[in-house]
Write a protein that holds these residues in place. Structure first.
Motif, PDB file in Angstrom:
ATOM      1  N   PHE A 279     -41.161  -7.602   2.055  1.00  0.00           N
ATOM      2  CA  PHE A 279     -42.374  -8.330   1.692  1.00  0.00           C
ATOM      3  C   PHE A 279     -43.603  -7.468   1.889  1.00  0.00           C
ATOM      4  CE2 PHE A 279     -46.072 -10.979   2.500  1.00  0.00           C
ATOM      5  CZ  PHE A 279     -45.998 -11.903   1.466  1.00  0.00           C
ATOM      6  N   ALA A 280     -44.571  -7.621   0.982  1.00  0.00           N
ATOM      7  CA  ALA A 280     -45.886  -6.992   1.110  1.00  0.00           C
ATOM      8  C   ALA A 280     -46.918  -7.994   0.623  1.00  0.00           C
ATOM      9  CB  ALA A 280     -45.963  -5.705   0.295  1.00  0.00           C
ATOM     10  N   PRO A 281     -48.101  -8.028   1.216  1.00  0.00           N
ATOM     11  CA  PRO A 281     -49.100  -9.029   0.823  1.00  0.00           C
ATOM     12  C   PRO A 281     -49.542  -8.902  -0.625  1.00  0.00           C
ATOM     13  CG  PRO A 281     -50.054  -7.399   2.302  1.00  0.00           C
ATOM     14  CD  PRO A 281     -48.577  -7.201   2.324  1.00  0.00           C
ATOM     15  N   GLN A 282     -49.394  -7.710  -1.206  1.00  0.00           N
ATOM     16  CA  GLN A 282     -49.762  -7.519  -2.608  1.00  0.00           C
ATOM     17  C   GLN A 282     -48.947  -8.412  -3.537  1.00  0.00           C
ATOM     18  OE1 GLN A 282     -49.235  -5.140  -0.400  1.00  0.00           O
ATOM     19  NE2 GLN A 282     -51.130  -3.964  -0.302  1.00  0.00           N
ATOM     20  N   LEU A 283     -47.768  -8.852  -3.088  1.00  0.00           N
ATOM     21  CA  LEU A 283     -46.944  -9.738  -3.917  1.00  0.00           C
ATOM     22  C   LEU A 283     -47.641 -11.058  -4.202  1.00  0.00           C
ATOM     23  CD1 LEU A 283     -43.356  -9.344  -2.397  1.00  0.00           C
ATOM     24  CD2 LEU A 283     -44.448  -7.998  -4.207  1.00  0.00           C
ATOM     25  N   MET A 284     -48.555 -11.446  -3.317  1.00  0.00           N
ATOM     26  CA  MET A 284     -49.214 -12.735  -3.484  1.00  0.00           C
ATOM     27  C   MET A 284     -50.306 -12.688  -4.545  1.00  0.00           C
ATOM     28  SD  MET A 284     -47.247 -14.259  -1.572  1.00  0.00           S
ATOM     29  CE  MET A 284     -47.923 -15.907  -1.730  1.00  0.00           C
ATOM     30  N   LYS A 285     -50.499 -11.527  -5.154  1.00  0.00           N
ATOM     31  CA  LYS A 285     -51.430 -11.396  -6.275  1.00  0.00           C
ATOM     32  C   LYS A 285     -50.694 -11.151  -7.589  1.00  0.00           C
ATOM     33  CE  LYS A 285     -55.078  -9.578  -3.278  1.00  0.00           C
ATOM     34  NZ  LYS A 285     -56.002  -8.440  -3.000  1.00  0.00           N
ATOM     35  N   THR A 286     -49.382 -11.362  -7.586  1.00  0.00           N
ATOM     36  CA  THR A 286     -48.567 -11.179  -8.781  1.00  0.00           C
ATOM     37  C   THR A 286     -48.167 -12.533  -9.348  1.00  0.00           C
ATOM     38  OG1 THR A 286     -46.416 -11.216  -7.652  1.00  0.00           O
ATOM     39  CG2 THR A 286     -47.618  -9.106  -7.681  1.00  0.00           C
ATOM     40  N   PRO A 287     -47.628 -12.555 -10.585  1.00  0.00           N
ATOM     41  CA  PRO A 287     -47.168 -13.829 -11.156  1.00  0.00           C
ATOM     42  C   PRO A 287     -46.071 -14.505 -10.347  1.00  0.00           C
ATOM     43  CG  PRO A 287     -47.424 -12.166 -12.874  1.00  0.00           C
ATOM     44  CD  PRO A 287     -47.590 -11.453 -11.572  1.00  0.00           C
ATOM     45  N   ALA A 288     -45.411 -13.736  -9.459  1.00  0.00           N
ATOM     46  CA  ALA A 288     -44.336 -14.321  -8.653  1.00  0.00           C
ATOM     47  C   ALA A 288     -44.859 -15.115  -7.468  1.00  0.00           C
ATOM     48  CB  ALA A 288     -43.396 -13.231  -8.152  1.00  0.00           C
ATOM     49  N   ALA A 289     -46.168 -15.087  -7.205  1.00  0.00           N
ATOM     50  CA  ALA A 289     -46.722 -15.692  -5.995  1.00  0.00           C
ATOM     51  C   ALA A 289     -46.353 -17.168  -5.821  1.00  0.00           C
ATOM     52  CB  ALA A 289     -48.239 -15.517  -5.968  1.00  0.00           C
ATOM     53  N   PRO A 290     -46.474 -18.018  -6.849  1.00  0.00           N
ATOM     54  CA  PRO A 290     -46.112 -19.434  -6.646  1.00  0.00           C
ATOM     55  C   PRO A 290     -44.655 -19.621  -6.234  1.00  0.00           C
ATOM     56  CG  PRO A 290     -47.419 -19.171  -8.636  1.00  0.00           C
ATOM     57  CD  PRO A 290     -47.064 -17.796  -8.192  1.00  0.00           C
ATOM     58  N   ALA A 291     -43.771 -18.832  -6.841  1.00  0.00           N
ATOM     59  CA  ALA A 291     -42.357 -18.941  -6.484  1.00  0.00           C
ATOM     60  C   ALA A 291     -42.109 -18.431  -5.068  1.00  0.00           C
ATOM     61  CB  ALA A 291     -41.503 -18.158  -7.483  1.00  0.00           C
ATOM     62  N   LEU A 292     -42.779 -17.357  -4.686  1.00  0.00           N
ATOM     63  CA  LEU A 292     -42.635 -16.833  -3.323  1.00  0.00           C
ATOM     64  C   LEU A 292     -43.098 -17.866  -2.306  1.00  0.00           C
ATOM     65  CD1 LEU A 292     -43.989 -13.227  -3.988  1.00  0.00           C
ATOM     66  CD2 LEU A 292     -41.635 -13.798  -3.352  1.00  0.00           C
ATOM     67  N   ALA A 294     -43.133 -21.061  -2.624  1.00  0.00           N
ATOM     68  CA  ALA A 294     -42.241 -22.218  -2.619  1.00  0.00           C
ATOM     69  C   ALA A 294     -40.869 -21.917  -2.029  1.00  0.00           C
ATOM     70  CB  ALA A 294     -42.071 -22.738  -4.044  1.00  0.00           C
ATOM     71  N   LEU A 295     -40.369 -20.690  -2.209  1.00  0.00           N
ATOM     72  CA  LEU A 295     -38.960 -20.426  -1.923  1.00  0.00           C
ATOM     73  C   LEU A 295     -38.680 -19.439  -0.798  1.00  0.00           C
ATOM     74  CD1 LEU A 295     -37.658 -20.089  -5.613  1.00  0.00           C
ATOM     75  CD2 LEU A 295     -37.676 -22.141  -4.161  1.00  0.00           C
ATOM     76  N   LEU A 296     -39.615 -18.558  -0.491  1.00  0.00           N
ATOM     77  CA  LEU A 296     -39.318 -17.426   0.389  1.00  0.00           C
ATOM     78  C   LEU A 296     -39.666 -17.685   1.858  1.00  0.00           C
ATOM     79  CD1 LEU A 296     -38.364 -14.406   0.474  1.00  0.00           C
ATOM     80  CD2 LEU A 296     -40.801 -13.800   0.336  1.00  0.00           C
ATOM     81  N   HIS A 297     -38.815 -17.183   2.744  1.00  0.00           N
ATOM     82  CA  HIS A 297     -39.117 -17.021   4.162  1.00  0.00           C
ATOM     83  C   HIS A 297     -38.769 -15.572   4.548  1.00  0.00           C
ATOM     84  CE1 HIS A 297     -39.307 -21.426   4.280  1.00  0.00           C
ATOM     85  NE2 HIS A 297     -39.983 -21.277   5.411  1.00  0.00           N
ATOM     86  N   VAL A 298     -39.395 -15.093   5.595  1.00  0.00           N
ATOM     87  CA  VAL A 298     -39.196 -13.716   6.049  1.00  0.00           C
ATOM     88  C   VAL A 298     -38.809 -13.742   7.521  1.00  0.00           C
ATOM     89  CG1 VAL A 298     -40.267 -11.453   6.387  1.00  0.00           C
ATOM     90  CG2 VAL A 298     -40.894 -12.851   4.393  1.00  0.00           C
ATOM     91  N   VAL A 299     -37.708 -13.078   7.850  1.00  0.00           N
ATOM     92  CA  VAL A 299     -37.297 -12.930   9.242  1.00  0.00           C
ATOM     93  C   VAL A 299     -37.836 -11.601   9.752  1.00  0.00           C
ATOM     94  CG1 VAL A 299     -35.340 -12.586  10.789  1.00  0.00           C
ATOM     95  CG2 VAL A 299     -35.241 -14.359   9.044  1.00  0.00           C
ATOM     96  N   SER A 300     -38.473 -11.629  10.915  1.00  0.00           N
ATOM     97  CA  SER A 300     -39.131 -10.429  11.431  1.00  0.00           C
ATOM     98  C   SER A 300     -39.071 -10.396  12.948  1.00  0.00           C
ATOM     99  CB  SER A 300     -40.593 -10.400  10.976  1.00  0.00           C
ATOM    100  OG  SER A 300     -41.308  -9.345  11.583  1.00  0.00           O
ATOM    101  N   SER A 301     -38.958  -9.193  13.505  1.00  0.00           N
ATOM    102  CA  SER A 301     -39.012  -9.065  14.959  1.00  0.00           C
ATOM    103  C   SER A 301     -40.448  -9.054  15.459  1.00  0.00           C
ATOM    104  CB  SER A 301     -38.303  -7.785  15.409  1.00  0.00           C
ATOM    105  OG  SER A 301     -38.934  -6.641  14.868  1.00  0.00           O
ATOM    106  N   ALA A 302     -41.409  -9.043  14.537  1.00  0.00           N
ATOM    107  CA  ALA A 302     -42.826  -9.054  14.893  1.00  0.00           C
ATOM    108  C   ALA A 302     -43.479 -10.310  14.324  1.00  0.00           C
ATOM    109  CB  ALA A 302     -43.527  -7.816  14.342  1.00  0.00           C
ATOM    110  N   PRO A 303     -44.554 -10.762  14.937  1.00  0.00           N
ATOM    111  CA  PRO A 303     -45.255 -11.932  14.389  1.00  0.00           C
ATOM    112  C   PRO A 303     -46.009 -11.581  13.118  1.00  0.00           C
ATOM    113  CG  PRO A 303     -46.498 -10.993  16.209  1.00  0.00           C
ATOM    114  CD  PRO A 303     -45.206 -10.233  16.148  1.00  0.00           C
ATOM    115  N   ALA A 304     -46.488 -12.578  12.417  1.00  0.00           N
ATOM    116  CA  ALA A 304     -47.357 -12.350  11.268  1.00  0.00           C
ATOM    117  C   ALA A 304     -48.681 -11.767  11.750  1.00  0.00           C
ATOM    118  CB  ALA A 304     -47.607 -13.660  10.526  1.00  0.00           C
TER     119      ALA A 304
END
Length: 432
Positions: A279-292, A294-304
């Motif tokens: 994941f990269a924040p730039q994805l939220m400025k692409t046409p995929a943003a609404p789907a991301l 609605a559908l995506l979660h990210v598992v991370s060893s670090a907080p947001a």
């Protein structure tokens, strides 16, 4: 280790004898107590990368390849840490310098860059890419060069000089399967798709998802891709045909955007879970943003980076002030955290009287509860174990710094200790 050609053995022996006599005559040995380096005027033993006024660190990064965005963020965050450290007096009375080399995610270029940079640095707070680190493992270990990969394959464990920070890819996917079975109503007999990069990253992630799926009574269907694959239409079609109820992805941001966007457009609206590199924040400025969203979660060893943790908030504010035109993403947090951890190691080594490489490694391995205030504490004392077995679950939010917000706070990954024990690694303590 290369064996000398017979023609050179005599001259090599003569040279070695001459050097031994020279050392004995001057009383200035390159070794003391079995440790390399020389003692400085301040009484601190030094070695490669350390002079009377400077501590040099190295970064082997990707500024032109598939992880260029991540590389830029890490480089800038670590330079910010160096500037802050120098403004506060440096480390061991010395200014910190970071030498940056771009390998573009090309293993051969990285090997060449390592040969160029390694004689002049005491540690590497950044090496991007599991294939890159894998190619350098033996050299790093031979050189006692403390290295923090920006890669999380379990195959990188087991070396004194190499420290995987946080969790490994397999543990992330165990956490992902647990999240799906707890919150998305997956049942025994259901099928999960797993799209993954070829190589150590994907293979290690698939190992974790397969193990967790077996324990949960679900099935994993794998789809292996290359780092150059950016249209995942074929993979989505295959997974739809298999009737998957959820999808895991262990790839890069471009692949995550394609997978989620195509799946949503074709009616495959199932939950998707990625590891942090996907994941990269730039994805939220692409046409995929609404789907991301609605559908995506990210598992991370670090907080947001949108976390309310005081240390994270201070870091974000400082980064935005320093690099006003740059996005704050997970790479910023990851890079800054790595630099702070290395700084603590260097300060501990200095306090013990030596900045020689092997003593920096020793200082690092003595850290049982390393806490930078940027996430969960980490234990570096066992080279065979991940530094942490705790994970956060995050979700996309276009309005948040870094494009992610917390969905679940850090929690011990269910099944992690059982998995590690089955793989010959046990004895964990606490929730790290």
């Amino acid at each position: 280790m290369n064996t000398p050609h017979p023609a050179h053995r005599v001259s090599t022996a003569v040279l070695a004898g001459a050097l031994a006599l020279l050392v004995a005559a001057t009383g200035c040995s390159a070794k003391a107590g079995g440790k390399s380096g020389t003692e400085g005027a301040d009484g601190v033993r030094t070695g490669p990368g350390v002079s009377a006024g400077t501590v040099r660190l190295g970064a082997l990064t990707d500024l032109t390849g598939p992880y260029a965005t991540l590389g830029k963020s890490i480089v800038q965050a670590q330079q910010m840490w160096a500037d802050e450290t120098n403004a506060a007096g440096g480390i061991c009375g010395r200014k910190v310098e970071i030498i940056v080399k771009d390998h573009g995610y090309d293993v051969q270029k990285a090997v060449t860059a390592y040969a160029d940079i390694s004689p002049d640095v005491v540690a590497l707070p950044q090496v991007i890419g599991s294939p890159v680190v894998a190619a350098l493992l033996d050299d790093v270990q031979r050189d006692h060069l403390l290295t923090f990969p920006q890669a999380w394959a379990a195959s990188l464990l087991g070396k004194d000089a190499v420290q995987v920070l946080g969790t490994t890819y397999d543990l992330d996917m165990i956490a992902a399967v647990d999240f799906l079975t707890r919150t998305k109503k997956l049942r025994k007999g259901d099928t999960i798709g797993h799209v993954y990069f070829e190589g150590d990253y994907g293979a290690n992630a698939l190992e974790g998802s397969t193990w967790a799926a077996r324990k949960a009574g679900v099935k994993v269907i794998g789809q292996k891709i290359k780092a150059t694959d950016t249209d995942l239409s074929a993979q989505v079609s295959a997974l739809r045909k298999e009737g998957v109820k959820a999808i895991l992805i262990s790839a890069g941001p471009a692949q995550t955007a394609s997978l989620v966007g195509v799946a949503a457009s074709r009616g495959l609206r199932v939950p998707v879970v990625s590891s942090a590199p996907g994941f990269a924040p730039q994805l939220m400025k692409t046409p995929a943003a609404p789907a991301l969203t609605a559908l995506l979660h990210v598992v991370s060893s670090a907080p947001a980076v949108s976390s309310d943790l005081p240390g994270v908030r201070r870091m974000v504010t400082a980064y935005q002030d320093t690099y006003s035109g740059s996005s704050v993403d997970s790479g910023v947090l990851s890079g800054y955290n790595a630099a702070k951890l290395l700084g603590a190691d260097l300060k501990k080594a200095c306090a013990a009287g030596s900045l020689a490489r092997e003593d920096v490694v020793k200082a690092h391995r003595s850290q049982h509860d390393a806490d930078t205030g940027l996430g969960v504490p980490q234990d570096f004392s066992d080279v065979h174990r991940p530094a942490s077995v705790a994970a956060y679950t995050l979700k996309p939010d276009a309005d948040a710094p870094g494009g992610l917000v917390g969905a679940e706070d850090a929690h011990r990954i269910p099944g992690a200790e059982e998995y590690l024990t089955e793989h010959g690694v046990g004895g964990g303590a606490g929730a790290r």
